[in-house]
Each structure stands twice: as C-alpha cells, then as structure tokens.
Design a protein around this motif. Structure first.
Motif, PDB file in Angstrom:
ATOM      1  N   PHE A   1       0.836  -1.201   0.000  1.00 52.57           N
ATOM      2  CA  PHE A   1       0.000   0.000   0.000  1.00 52.57           C
ATOM      3  C   PHE A   1       0.870   1.250   0.000  1.00 52.57           C
ATOM      4  O   PHE A   1       0.631   2.182  -0.771  1.00 52.57           O
ATOM      5  N   ALA A   2       1.892   1.278   0.849  1.00 49.25           N
ATOM      6  CA  ALA A   2       2.789   2.440   0.925  1.00 49.25           C
ATOM      7  C   ALA A   2       3.522   2.655  -0.395  1.00 49.25           C
ATOM      8  O   ALA A   2       3.681   3.796  -0.847  1.00 49.25           O
ATOM      9  N   ALA A   3       3.973   1.585  -1.019  1.00 51.51           N
ATOM     10  CA  ALA A   3       4.687   1.710  -2.292  1.00 51.51           C
ATOM     11  C   ALA A   3       3.762   2.261  -3.378  1.00 51.51           C
ATOM     12  O   ALA A   3       4.160   3.132  -4.154  1.00 51.51           O
ATOM     13  N   LEU A   4       2.525   1.777  -3.437  1.00 52.83           N
ATOM     14  CA  LEU A   4       1.576   2.258  -4.436  1.00 52.83           C
ATOM     15  C   LEU A   4       1.126   3.689  -4.141  1.00 52.83           C
ATOM     16  O   LEU A   4       0.821   4.455  -5.065  1.00 52.83           O
ATOM     17  N   GLU A   5       1.112   4.057  -2.875  1.00 52.09           N
ATOM     18  CA  GLU A   5       0.701   5.400  -2.465  1.00 52.09           C
ATOM     19  C   GLU A   5       1.733   6.457  -2.862  1.00 52.09           C
ATOM     20  O   GLU A   5       1.385   7.621  -3.078  1.00 52.09           O
ATOM     21  N   ASP A   6       2.995   6.074  -2.996  1.00 46.64           N
ATOM     22  CA  ASP A   6       4.069   7.014  -3.319  1.00 46.64           C
ATOM     23  C   ASP A   6       3.789   7.701  -4.658  1.00 46.64           C
ATOM     24  O   ASP A   6       3.812   7.058  -5.697  1.00 46.64           O
ATOM     25  N   GLY A   7       3.485   8.979  -4.604  1.00 43.10           N
ATOM     26  CA  GLY A   7       3.161   9.733  -5.808  1.00 43.10           C
ATOM     27  C   GLY A   7       1.710   9.577  -6.240  1.00 43.10           C
ATOM     28  O   GLY A   7       1.298  10.154  -7.239  1.00 43.10           O
ATOM     29  N   GLY A   8       0.953   8.783  -5.495  1.00 48.18           N
ATOM     30  CA  GLY A   8      -0.443   8.536  -5.835  1.00 48.18           C
ATOM     31  C   GLY A   8      -1.386   9.201  -4.847  1.00 48.18           C
ATOM     32  O   GLY A   8      -1.037  10.184  -4.193  1.00 48.18           O
ATOM     33  N   GLN A   9      -2.573   8.625  -4.695  1.00 52.36           N
ATOM     34  CA  GLN A   9      -3.606   9.206  -3.842  1.00 52.36           C
ATOM     35  C   GLN A   9      -4.353   8.094  -3.110  1.00 52.36           C
ATOM     36  O   GLN A   9      -4.835   7.135  -3.733  1.00 52.36           O
ATOM     37  N   VAL A  10      -4.457   8.226  -1.805  1.00 51.10           N
ATOM     38  CA  VAL A  10      -5.225   7.266  -1.009  1.00 51.10           C
ATOM     39  C   VAL A  10      -6.710   7.567  -1.189  1.00 51.10           C
ATOM     40  O   VAL A  10      -7.161   8.684  -0.951  1.00 51.10           O
ATOM     41  N   VAL A  11      -7.440   6.567  -1.629  1.00 49.88           N
ATOM     42  CA  VAL A  11      -8.889   6.689  -1.774  1.00 49.88           C
ATOM     43  C   VAL A  11      -9.554   6.289  -0.461  1.00 49.88           C
ATOM     44  O   VAL A  11     -10.481   6.953   0.008  1.00 49.88           O
ATOM     45  N   MET A  12      -9.073   5.206   0.143  1.00 51.86           N
ATOM     46  CA  MET A  12      -9.554   4.731   1.444  1.00 51.86           C
ATOM     47  C   MET A  12      -8.330   4.210   2.197  1.00 51.86           C
ATOM     48  O   MET A  12      -7.671   3.282   1.732  1.00 51.86           O
ATOM     49  N   PRO A  13      -8.001   4.810   3.346  1.00 46.16           N
ATOM     50  CA  PRO A  13      -6.820   4.350   4.084  1.00 46.16           C
ATOM     51  C   PRO A  13      -6.957   2.892   4.508  1.00 46.16           C
ATOM     52  O   PRO A  13      -8.065   2.372   4.655  1.00 46.16           O
ATOM     53  N   LEU A  14      -5.818   2.245   4.702  1.00 49.46           N
ATOM     54  CA  LEU A  14      -5.837   0.871   5.225  1.00 49.46           C
ATOM     55  C   LEU A  14      -6.524   0.869   6.578  1.00 49.46           C
ATOM     56  O   LEU A  14      -6.192   1.681   7.448  1.00 49.46           O
ATOM     57  N   GLN A  15      -7.476  -0.038   6.736  1.00 48.91           N
ATOM     58  CA  GLN A  15      -8.231  -0.107   7.987  1.00 48.91           C
ATOM     59  C   GLN A  15      -8.942  -1.450   8.087  1.00 48.91           C
ATOM     60  O   GLN A  15      -9.092  -2.168   7.106  1.00 48.91           O
ATOM     61  N   GLN A  16      -9.393  -1.742   9.284  1.00 47.16           N
ATOM     62  CA  GLN A  16     -10.182  -2.941   9.495  1.00 47.16           C
ATOM     63  C   GLN A  16     -11.592  -2.689   8.974  1.00 47.16           C
ATOM     64  O   GLN A  16     -12.152  -1.602   9.162  1.00 47.16           O
ATOM     65  N   THR A  17     -12.149  -3.680   8.301  1.00 50.88           N
ATOM     66  CA  THR A  17     -13.522  -3.597   7.808  1.00 50.88           C
ATOM     67  C   THR A  17     -14.278  -4.841   8.274  1.00 50.88           C
ATOM     68  O   THR A  17     -13.692  -5.733   8.888  1.00 50.88           O
ATOM     69  N   GLU A  18     -15.545  -4.921   7.948  1.00 50.32           N
ATOM     70  CA  GLU A  18     -16.339  -6.093   8.314  1.00 50.32           C
ATOM     71  C   GLU A  18     -15.843  -7.349   7.609  1.00 50.32           C
ATOM     72  O   GLU A  18     -16.012  -8.449   8.104  1.00 50.32           O
ATOM     73  N   TRP A  19     -15.246  -7.206   6.440  1.00 45.85           N
ATOM     74  CA  TRP A  19     -14.819  -8.366   5.659  1.00 45.85           C
ATOM     75  C   TRP A  19     -13.313  -8.619   5.698  1.00 45.85           C
ATOM     76  O   TRP A  19     -12.851  -9.637   5.218  1.00 45.85           O
ATOM     77  N   SER A  20     -12.563  -7.683   6.265  1.00 42.61           N
ATOM     78  CA  SER A  20     -11.109  -7.821   6.235  1.00 42.61           C
ATOM     79  C   SER A  20     -10.464  -7.157   7.444  1.00 42.61           C
ATOM     80  O   SER A  20     -10.887  -6.078   7.857  1.00 42.61           O
ATOM     81  N   PRO A  21      -9.424  -7.777   7.986  1.00 43.26           N
ATOM     82  CA  PRO A  21      -8.707  -7.125   9.078  1.00 43.26           C
ATOM     83  C   PRO A  21      -7.884  -5.929   8.591  1.00 43.26           C
ATOM     84  O   PRO A  21      -7.508  -5.074   9.378  1.00 43.26           O
ATOM     85  N   LEU A  22      -7.643  -5.839   7.287  1.00 40.22           N
ATOM     86  CA  LEU A  22      -6.868  -4.722   6.738  1.00 40.22           C
ATOM     87  C   LEU A  22      -7.226  -4.553   5.264  1.00 40.22           C
ATOM     88  O   LEU A  22      -6.931  -5.419   4.436  1.00 40.22           O
ATOM     89  N   TYR A  23      -7.883  -3.421   4.952  1.00 34.80           N
ATOM     90  CA  TYR A  23      -8.352  -3.156   3.602  1.00 34.80           C
ATOM     91  C   TYR A  23      -8.182  -1.679   3.297  1.00 34.80           C
ATOM     92  O   TYR A  23      -8.427  -0.821   4.144  1.00 34.80           O
ATOM     93  N   GLY A  24      -7.753  -1.367   2.078  1.00 40.14           N
ATOM     94  CA  GLY A  24      -7.650   0.019   1.653  1.00 40.14           C
ATOM     95  C   GLY A  24      -7.623   0.114   0.144  1.00 40.14           C
ATOM     96  O   GLY A  24      -7.396  -0.876  -0.568  1.00 40.14           O
ATOM     97  N   ILE A  25      -7.857   1.322  -0.347  1.00 36.18           N
ATOM     98  CA  ILE A  25      -7.862   1.577  -1.791  1.00 36.18           C
ATOM     99  C   ILE A  25      -6.912   2.726  -2.073  1.00 36.18           C
ATOM    100  O   ILE A  25      -6.953   3.756  -1.391  1.00 36.18           O
ATOM    101  N   VAL A  26      -6.075   2.545  -3.093  1.00 40.87           N
ATOM    102  CA  VAL A  26      -5.112   3.583  -3.470  1.00 40.87           C
ATOM    103  C   VAL A  26      -5.053   3.684  -4.985  1.00 40.87           C
ATOM    104  O   VAL A  26      -5.076   2.676  -5.686  1.00 40.87           O
ATOM    105  N   LYS A  27      -5.017   4.925  -5.478  1.00 43.71           N
ATOM    106  CA  LYS A  27      -4.807   5.176  -6.914  1.00 43.71           C
ATOM    107  C   LYS A  27      -3.351   5.587  -7.053  1.00 43.71           C
ATOM    108  O   LYS A  27      -2.911   6.567  -6.450  1.00 43.71           O
ATOM    109  N   ASP A  28      -2.577   4.819  -7.816  1.00 44.09           N
ATOM    110  CA  ASP A  28      -1.138   5.087  -7.908  1.00 44.09           C
ATOM    111  C   ASP A  28      -0.835   6.262  -8.841  1.00 44.09           C
ATOM    112  O   ASP A  28      -1.744   6.862  -9.428  1.00 44.09           O
ATOM    113  N   LYS A  29       0.434   6.580  -8.963  1.00 41.61           N
ATOM    114  CA  LYS A  29       0.850   7.750  -9.748  1.00 41.61           C
ATOM    115  C   LYS A  29       0.567   7.599 -11.239  1.00 41.61           C
ATOM    116  O   LYS A  29       0.632   8.582 -11.975  1.00 41.61           O
ATOM    117  N   PHE A  30       0.234   6.405 -11.690  1.00 40.48           N
ATOM    118  CA  PHE A  30      -0.121   6.183 -13.086  1.00 40.48           C
ATOM    119  C   PHE A  30      -1.630   6.235 -13.312  1.00 40.48           C
ATOM    120  O   PHE A  30      -2.102   6.044 -14.427  1.00 40.48           O
TER     121      PHE A  30
END
Length: 146
Positions: free
Chosen positions: A101-130
């Motif tokens: 997540f951190a590598a993809l975030e570099d130069g990109g934009q976090v859409v949803m930070p990594l966090q615990q959800t109902e379906w996952s102990p760690l989930y997030g969305i990131v749009k990378d620099k491309f």
C-alpha cells in the motif's frame, strides 16, 4: 475446460517506468519487455523514431499471477486511470499489505486508508501515480494487529 485471465495495462509512453515501479511495489519479476523498435522492419507498417522506444509488450510475474503492459501509439486517444477496472491484491501478511500500500501510495492518492472492515482485518484503496486503482485486501482469516 480451463481458462486464465490477467490484467493488461496500457500507458502513453511510460510503460517501462510503470513496469519497474510495479516490480518493486508488488515484489514481482519482469519476465520480458519488447519494444516496437525490436520488431523486424516492415515497409508496409514502418515504425517511426517516436515509436521505437515505446513498449509493444511487457510481462511482469507477481506471485503466480501475470500483469501485462503496452504503450499506445503516439497520437492515439488515451485516458489515464479510470475506475471501471481496479486491481485487487490479497497479501496474507499485515507487513506485506502495508508495504504494498505504501509503495503504491508514493506519488499517488489514497482513496480509502488501510483499515479494518467487516470483511477484512486490513483493507484500503489507493490510486497510484499512473492512475491505476488498487484494492489491498488481507483475507479475513489472518489476524491483524493495530
């Protein structure tokens, strides 16, 4: 009958940069890069100097999966990113999920930070620099320490 599918990403002249970025960010291995200039000359379809250094096809192996890439022809319509297709990544370890997540975030934009959800102990969305959107989703059966 068996079938396999893989994402095939198109870029506008920066495919080599993208392939090596994803190789590092996802812990993959570049299997090959073929440039338009590597092809035999064909007088019926000449390759311009501008095209010679563009990627005709690239292949990146990430675990058991394949990502493939290509550049567009100069002047072809190209729209970076878009949200109609996203790539989901399912690391099994928290440290790996955070690193990706951190590598993809570099130069990109976090859409949803990594966090615990109902379906996952760690989930997030990131749009990378491309402009490519990734979902990082750790499987629920893995413990997550905050």
């Amino acid at each position: 009958m068996s079938i396999s599918l893989n994402p095939y990403l198109n870029f506008d002249g920066n495919t080599k940069e993208a392939v090596y970025f994803y190789e590092k960010a996802l812990g993959g291995k570049v299997m090959g890069i073929m440039l338009f200039g590597d092809m035999p000359a064909d007088p019926e379809h000449p390759v311009t100097d501008e095209m010679k250094d563009r990627v005709m096809h690239a292949h990146l192996k990430v675990g058991d999966f394949d990502l493939m890439f290509s550049d567009t022809f100069p002047g072809m319509p190209f729209q970076a990113g878009g949200d109609t297709v996203q790539i989901a990544i399912h690391p099994t370890e928290e440290a790996q999920a955070r690193a990706i997540f951190a590598a993809l975030e570099d130069g990109g934009q976090v859409v949803m930070p990594l966090q615990q959800t109902e379906w996952s102990p760690l989930y997030g969305i990131v749009k990378d620099k491309f402009g490519v959107t990734f979902q990082v989703n750790m499987p629920a059966e893995q413990p997550c320490v905050e």
